[in-house]
Motif scaffolding. Sequence first.
Motif, mmCIF file in Angstrom:
data_model
loop_
_atom_site.group_PDB
_atom_site.id
_atom_site.type_symbol
_atom_site.label_atom_id
_atom_site.label_comp_id
_atom_site.label_asym_id
_atom_site.label_seq_id
_atom_site.Cartn_x
_atom_site.Cartn_y
_atom_site.Cartn_z
ATOM 1 N N MET A 101 0.833 -1.207 0.000
ATOM 2 C CA MET A 101 0.000 0.000 0.000
ATOM 3 C C MET A 101 0.864 1.252 0.000
ATOM 4 O O MET A 101 0.616 2.196 -0.762
ATOM 5 C CB MET A 101 -0.953 -0.012 1.209
ATOM 6 C CG MET A 101 -2.110 -0.975 1.075
ATOM 7 S SD MET A 101 -3.366 -0.795 2.378
ATOM 8 C CE MET A 101 -2.725 -1.904 3.632
ATOM 9 N N LEU A 102 1.874 1.252 0.838
ATOM 10 C CA LEU A 102 2.776 2.408 0.903
ATOM 11 C C LEU A 102 3.526 2.587 -0.406
ATOM 12 O O LEU A 102 3.696 3.717 -0.906
ATOM 13 C CB LEU A 102 3.744 2.219 2.067
ATOM 14 C CG LEU A 102 4.532 3.433 2.549
ATOM 15 C CD1 LEU A 102 3.619 4.609 2.860
ATOM 16 C CD2 LEU A 102 5.345 3.054 3.775
ATOM 17 N N ASN A 103 3.949 1.488 -0.980
ATOM 18 C CA ASN A 103 4.653 1.495 -2.266
ATOM 19 C C ASN A 103 3.811 2.165 -3.349
ATOM 20 O O ASN A 103 4.281 3.047 -4.079
ATOM 21 C CB ASN A 103 4.979 0.039 -2.649
ATOM 22 C CG ASN A 103 5.593 -0.104 -4.020
ATOM 23 O OD1 ASN A 103 6.398 0.714 -4.450
ATOM 24 N ND2 ASN A 103 5.221 -1.158 -4.717
ATOM 25 N N GLN A 104 2.550 1.769 -3.443
ATOM 26 C CA GLN A 104 1.686 2.311 -4.493
ATOM 27 C C GLN A 104 1.315 3.769 -4.236
ATOM 28 O O GLN A 104 1.230 4.568 -5.172
ATOM 29 C CB GLN A 104 0.423 1.452 -4.623
ATOM 30 C CG GLN A 104 0.676 0.045 -5.136
ATOM 31 C CD GLN A 104 1.266 0.009 -6.533
ATOM 32 O OE1 GLN A 104 1.130 0.963 -7.319
ATOM 33 N NE2 GLN A 104 1.934 -1.089 -6.869
ATOM 34 N N ILE A 105 1.113 4.132 -2.980
ATOM 35 C CA ILE A 105 0.809 5.542 -2.661
ATOM 36 C C ILE A 105 1.988 6.438 -3.031
ATOM 37 O O ILE A 105 1.812 7.519 -3.615
ATOM 38 C CB ILE A 105 0.452 5.685 -1.169
ATOM 39 C CG1 ILE A 105 -0.917 5.059 -0.889
ATOM 40 C CG2 ILE A 105 0.454 7.151 -0.747
ATOM 41 C CD1 ILE A 105 -1.259 4.951 0.587
ATOM 42 N N GLY A 139 4.400 10.287 -7.367
ATOM 43 C CA GLY A 139 5.451 10.667 -8.300
ATOM 44 C C GLY A 139 6.850 10.255 -7.893
ATOM 45 O O GLY A 139 7.830 10.638 -8.547
ATOM 46 N N TYR A 140 6.980 9.447 -6.842
ATOM 47 C CA TYR A 140 8.304 9.018 -6.381
ATOM 48 C C TYR A 140 8.717 7.707 -7.037
ATOM 49 O O TYR A 140 7.871 6.899 -7.431
ATOM 50 C CB TYR A 140 8.318 8.867 -4.857
ATOM 51 C CG TYR A 140 8.145 10.183 -4.143
ATOM 52 C CD1 TYR A 140 9.171 11.119 -4.115
ATOM 53 C CD2 TYR A 140 6.943 10.507 -3.519
ATOM 54 C CE1 TYR A 140 9.016 12.341 -3.480
ATOM 55 C CE2 TYR A 140 6.777 11.725 -2.881
ATOM 56 C CZ TYR A 140 7.821 12.640 -2.871
ATOM 57 O OH TYR A 140 7.660 13.858 -2.253
ATOM 58 N N VAL A 163 -0.441 2.409 7.475
ATOM 59 C CA VAL A 163 0.051 3.084 6.271
ATOM 60 C C VAL A 163 -0.244 4.569 6.311
ATOM 61 O O VAL A 163 0.608 5.405 5.971
ATOM 62 C CB VAL A 163 -0.584 2.432 5.012
ATOM 63 C CG1 VAL A 163 -0.327 3.279 3.768
ATOM 64 C CG2 VAL A 163 -0.048 1.015 4.810
ATOM 65 N N LEU A 164 -1.435 4.932 6.732
ATOM 66 C CA LEU A 164 -1.809 6.351 6.757
ATOM 67 C C LEU A 164 -1.035 7.114 7.829
ATOM 68 O O LEU A 164 -0.757 8.305 7.668
ATOM 69 C CB LEU A 164 -3.317 6.484 6.970
ATOM 70 C CG LEU A 164 -4.173 5.945 5.807
ATOM 71 C CD1 LEU A 164 -5.655 6.028 6.144
ATOM 72 C CD2 LEU A 164 -3.873 6.681 4.502
ATOM 73 N N GLN A 165 -0.679 6.445 8.909
ATOM 74 C CA GLN A 165 0.224 7.077 9.874
ATOM 75 C C GLN A 165 1.587 7.344 9.225
ATOM 76 O O GLN A 165 2.208 8.385 9.443
ATOM 77 C CB GLN A 165 0.392 6.191 11.101
ATOM 78 C CG GLN A 165 -0.851 6.078 11.961
ATOM 79 C CD GLN A 165 -0.664 5.107 13.105
ATOM 80 O OE1 GLN A 165 0.269 5.261 13.896
ATOM 81 N NE2 GLN A 165 -1.533 4.118 13.212
ATOM 82 N N ALA A 166 2.055 6.374 8.420
ATOM 83 C CA ALA A 166 3.328 6.554 7.707
ATOM 84 C C ALA A 166 3.237 7.724 6.731
ATOM 85 O O ALA A 166 4.206 8.481 6.566
ATOM 86 C CB ALA A 166 3.704 5.275 6.975
ATOM 87 N N VAL A 167 2.087 7.884 6.094
ATOM 88 C CA VAL A 167 1.889 9.021 5.194
ATOM 89 C C VAL A 167 2.000 10.331 5.974
ATOM 90 O O VAL A 167 2.634 11.298 5.515
ATOM 91 C CB VAL A 167 0.525 8.913 4.483
ATOM 92 C CG1 VAL A 167 0.175 10.236 3.783
ATOM 93 C CG2 VAL A 167 0.541 7.778 3.467
ATOM 94 N N ASN A 189 5.843 15.060 -0.577
ATOM 95 C CA ASN A 189 4.552 15.504 -1.091
ATOM 96 C C ASN A 189 3.690 14.283 -1.406
ATOM 97 O O ASN A 189 3.926 13.592 -2.395
ATOM 98 C CB ASN A 189 4.747 16.361 -2.347
ATOM 99 C CG ASN A 189 3.427 16.852 -2.908
ATOM 100 O OD1 ASN A 189 2.462 17.047 -2.173
ATOM 101 N ND2 ASN A 189 3.374 17.033 -4.228
ATOM 102 N N VAL A 190 2.700 14.010 -0.547
ATOM 103 C CA VAL A 190 1.803 12.864 -0.752
ATOM 104 C C VAL A 190 0.372 13.400 -0.811
ATOM 105 O O VAL A 190 -0.294 13.539 0.223
ATOM 106 C CB VAL A 190 1.950 11.827 0.376
ATOM 107 C CG1 VAL A 190 1.096 10.592 0.060
ATOM 108 C CG2 VAL A 190 3.409 11.428 0.570
ATOM 109 N N PRO A 191 -0.123 13.725 -1.997
ATOM 110 C CA PRO A 191 -1.464 14.297 -2.125
ATOM 111 C C PRO A 191 -2.551 13.291 -1.739
ATOM 112 O O PRO A 191 -2.354 12.075 -1.830
ATOM 113 C CB PRO A 191 -1.559 14.653 -3.621
ATOM 114 C CG PRO A 191 -0.152 14.638 -4.126
ATOM 115 C CD PRO A 191 0.581 13.654 -3.297
ATOM 116 N N THR A 192 -3.689 13.807 -1.344
ATOM 117 C CA THR A 192 -4.824 12.944 -1.006
ATOM 118 C C THR A 192 -5.225 12.078 -2.195
ATOM 119 O O THR A 192 -5.568 10.899 -2.036
ATOM 120 C CB THR A 192 -6.017 13.798 -0.543
ATOM 121 O OG1 THR A 192 -5.637 14.540 0.619
ATOM 122 C CG2 THR A 192 -7.218 12.934 -0.220
#
Length: 431
Positions: free
Chosen positions: A60-64, A69-70, A267-271, A280-283
Amino acid sequence: MINNDEYLKITKQLDKGWRVIDENRVPFLREVLNWLGNPDQKYKIIHIAGTNGKGSTSEMLNQILQASGYRVGKFASPGLYTHREQVMVNSTYITQDEFVTEFKQILAMLKTHDLDMQALSFFEWWVIIALNYFAKQQLDLAIVEVGVGGDLDATNAITTSMINIFTKITYDHQNILGDDLVSIAEAKCGILRPGAQVISYSGQQAEVQAVIKKRSAAIGASLYAGPRPLIIPVKTTPAGTNVKINDELDVFLILSGQFQLLNLNTVLQAVNVLRQLDYNVPTAAIKNGLAQAKLPGRMEYDAKNNIIRDAAHNPDGMDALVASLKALRLPFKPTVVLGILRDKNYMTMLETLLPHVARIIAITPANPTRSLTADELAAQILEMDDNVEVSIADDPTAAITVARQVRESSDAMIVITGSFYTLRAVKGINF
């Protein structure tokens, strides 16, 4: 162009033994990385340890991050359908050519120190190859999953990590990590690094969380204490789950199963932490990334044949699988193709599973030294629950043949589970 035979020859010759109880291995692997110019220091690393949920959390983190754009590398084991699944950059496997090139470079370096290919185990080779390969890929970040434990795991040869994530820590590999949760948590906390941001699964047992908190403080790492998102499941199907995050963001998770909601929370805590670190991790990237996150062998649904493949390989994994099946409200109890390793707590796994299935097709997983045979498994099932129909399949093809016969007289779902080696045994066999 590398001949396919060369790749296969190399991987077959690698030492398949475990070296996870040798305290000298991690220092040696750090020395190997030093000989290679410390490739692990050329990109930022998110290091993930835990008993269950590492694969889903990292994917999940990988795909986010990719949707943001990373350029992201990911190391995760085992590979289910190909060993090359273990090393990916932006979700593309390392090629056979690239593997052989990396192998030859590292082997040449080992030989200058009077060592040969057997100086590294199979898993250690893949770890060192991944870390060296990533250094050449102009990564923004690499996500590295622990294999077993933490302190003595080959991935712990990395020098620094930006974020340390702990997924659910429970009982597994007690012969290596210890018989109680505190000992297991202590081993997994070996990945902690000074200055790292630390995130722990929201459903962590109290004694485990206490160890993580204490060890983080002792080493100078910062345990996340920020907001935890509110995640509500809206609709659950075999194909995935619709969820609402903080009453504002509607997301579809291909990674199915109730347990994925807690992994998503991690995952969202990691975000949140990544944003604090100026990533920069947009919604929109969260929504788009989660819609792409999928893993072979984790609640993997084949809609055409109504089959779920899930590598529930320990009691906690089996609990999660059963909870997910119950959430689906299936009209009929499923038929299960089941193979289990004898060094797992298979009695507890069976106690969890058997009340919720109509029939078991017992097979021997594709690991000759650790497998519970199909005959042994069937005998144990019959002793525990004589209401469950049991068939014995002499080989994986026979198991699918029996499943086909069952399907002809039933609309019940078929579930293939018990181990990654069970899923591997039936791969490539058409239903």
